[in-house]
Design an enzyme around this catalytic site. Sequence first.
Site, PDB file in Angstrom:
ATOM      1  N   CYS A 163      -5.810 106.491  30.571  1.00 57.31           N
ATOM      2  CA  CYS A 163      -5.738 106.137  29.153  1.00 57.31           C
ATOM      3  C   CYS A 163      -4.367 106.388  28.542  1.00 57.31           C
ATOM      4  O   CYS A 163      -4.155 106.146  27.349  1.00 57.31           O
ATOM      5  CB  CYS A 163      -6.812 106.885  28.378  1.00 57.31           C
ATOM      6  SG  CYS A 163      -8.467 106.445  28.962  1.00 57.31           S
ATOM      7  N   GLU A 315      -6.461 118.908  21.506  1.00 60.31           N
ATOM      8  CA  GLU A 315      -5.314 118.267  20.850  1.00 60.31           C
ATOM      9  C   GLU A 315      -5.083 118.831  19.454  1.00 60.31           C
ATOM     10  O   GLU A 315      -3.930 118.979  19.028  1.00 60.31           O
ATOM     11  CB  GLU A 315      -5.507 116.757  20.781  1.00 60.31           C
ATOM     12  CG  GLU A 315      -4.253 116.044  20.279  1.00 60.31           C
ATOM     13  CD  GLU A 315      -4.341 114.528  20.320  1.00 60.31           C
ATOM     14  OE1 GLU A 315      -3.292 113.870  20.136  1.00 60.31           O
ATOM     15  OE2 GLU A 315      -5.460 113.997  20.520  1.00 60.31           O
ATOM     16  N   LYS A 332      -8.358 105.421  16.496  1.00 61.87           N
ATOM     17  CA  LYS A 332      -9.538 105.110  17.310  1.00 61.87           C
ATOM     18  C   LYS A 332     -10.824 105.128  16.492  1.00 61.87           C
ATOM     19  O   LYS A 332     -11.843 104.608  16.927  1.00 61.87           O
ATOM     20  CB  LYS A 332      -9.639 106.070  18.492  1.00 61.87           C
ATOM     21  CG  LYS A 332      -8.578 105.859  19.574  1.00 61.87           C
ATOM     22  CD  LYS A 332      -8.832 106.760  20.760  1.00 61.87           C
ATOM     23  CE  LYS A 332      -7.823 106.538  21.868  1.00 61.87           C
ATOM     24  NZ  LYS A 332      -6.509 107.149  21.568  1.00 61.87           N
ATOM     25  N   HIS A 337     -11.890 103.222  21.697  1.00 61.15           N
ATOM     26  CA  HIS A 337     -10.923 103.640  22.725  1.00 61.15           C
ATOM     27  C   HIS A 337     -10.723 102.505  23.720  1.00 61.15           C
ATOM     28  O   HIS A 337     -11.592 102.233  24.558  1.00 61.15           O
ATOM     29  CB  HIS A 337     -11.434 104.891  23.420  1.00 61.15           C
ATOM     30  CG  HIS A 337     -10.457 105.506  24.382  1.00 61.15           C
ATOM     31  ND1 HIS A 337      -9.165 105.041  24.551  1.00 61.15           N
ATOM     32  CD2 HIS A 337     -10.590 106.563  25.233  1.00 61.15           C
ATOM     33  CE1 HIS A 337      -8.555 105.769  25.452  1.00 61.15           C
ATOM     34  NE2 HIS A 337      -9.405 106.703  25.881  1.00 61.15           N
ATOM     35  N   PHE A 397      -7.255 110.660  32.018  1.00 63.16           N
ATOM     36  CA  PHE A 397      -7.891 111.301  33.169  1.00 63.16           C
ATOM     37  C   PHE A 397      -6.838 111.515  34.256  1.00 63.16           C
ATOM     38  O   PHE A 397      -5.931 110.702  34.443  1.00 63.16           O
ATOM     39  CB  PHE A 397      -9.004 110.422  33.725  1.00 63.16           C
ATOM     40  CG  PHE A 397     -10.296 110.467  32.942  1.00 63.16           C
ATOM     41  CD1 PHE A 397     -10.433 111.255  31.822  1.00 63.16           C
ATOM     42  CD2 PHE A 397     -11.380 109.709  33.350  1.00 63.16           C
ATOM     43  CE1 PHE A 397     -11.622 111.301  31.105  1.00 63.16           C
ATOM     44  CE2 PHE A 397     -12.581 109.737  32.654  1.00 63.16           C
ATOM     45  CZ  PHE A 397     -12.709 110.530  31.531  1.00 63.16           C
TER      46      PHE A 397
END
Length: 408
Positions: A163, A315, A332, A337, A397
Amino acid sequence: MNNAPAAITGIGLITPAGLGRTVNWTAVCAGRPTARPMEELKDAPVDFASMVPATFDANRLAGHRISRSYDRSTQFALVAAHAALNDAQLTANARANARVGVVIGTAFGGAQTYDDNHARLLAGGPPAVTARFLPKGLVNMVSGVLSIELGATGPNMVVSTACASGATAIGLGLGLLRSDACDVVVCGGTDAAVTPLHVAGFHKLRALSRARKHPPEHASRPFDVDHDGFVIAEGAAIIVLEKEKDAATRGVRPHAHLAGYGATADAHHVTAPHPQGVGAKAAIRLACQDAGIIADDVGHVNAHATSTPTGDAVEADVLADVTPNAAVTSTKGVTGHALGAAGAIEAAYTALALRSQTVPPVANLDQPCTNAHALDLVTHHARRMRFDVALSNSFGFGGHNAVLALTK
């Protein structure tokens, strides 16, 4: 070492928020969510997603028939690339005399082509697999097709960092300009992997929202106390990068400038972020160092924040520690996403935020989760403010971290 910023002269957007730069910017500033139930996912464990509007017609928008030859992800990228080049006022004649590179990020490449041909194989055996299967489905075809269609003969590559792919591609594009390998770089990200197979896979990882407390439209809730997973989406964003002097010579006003790029790896877990956000913090600091700024100067961050409890919490802690003065959003909440396209879409929105001096709100954010209380979150309405530096965060990921630093 050349640390010159690149001019962002063109932006092309194909997202659930709309077709084109202006429509997208209006939608994200209004905080209009896009998730909806899908008939195609009726038998999947999650039956809703954020999809590109049904008015998307690749053949019409590209000017010739491409839908049979190219996967949906490639169609998105090609249409967005044409829009970005038109926005940059770079005609075919102008490109013919320039060294044009193409760098595209994608997490899944020709996902729908693979799914379709696997179904054909199961139903009819090898003869049912189409001759277009590999030319449409191979991951490198996203950039290969763009080079063919655009006549771009410079460096041509696909990058896949989950991503973070779109942001990574843009960061590599900056490097190509700085090394003088290119005069122009067409870069960004694309993905079209909203299929029952991919939805089932993300569901198995407990990554997707189940819309337990809110209807699908309000299921993507970055930094909200009720976040329970991300809403899968599709789309593409392509930006045109040029050297500042070349843009000035052509008389084109950049939307913003790409001034720095930071990339790190968590080296921690295949799906979970480092709990202390060590890699994310390092990527932010590297991007700021590359741009010649300090983190305290950052006025705005478009956060990766996907609406997963773990990711948002980590985050939020990272941003509170490293960029405490920034007005924070996550678009988002509007778009869902878009996987490998997300970083490019959000980089485009960050450039538009700098140009308009406006930060979009986090859609569906009603009550911040505990870790986000320390952040200056933009909620309910877009915020007009003065700022010169912004960051776009993307994490993937595998522990991939990519941060882009943009300036006016």
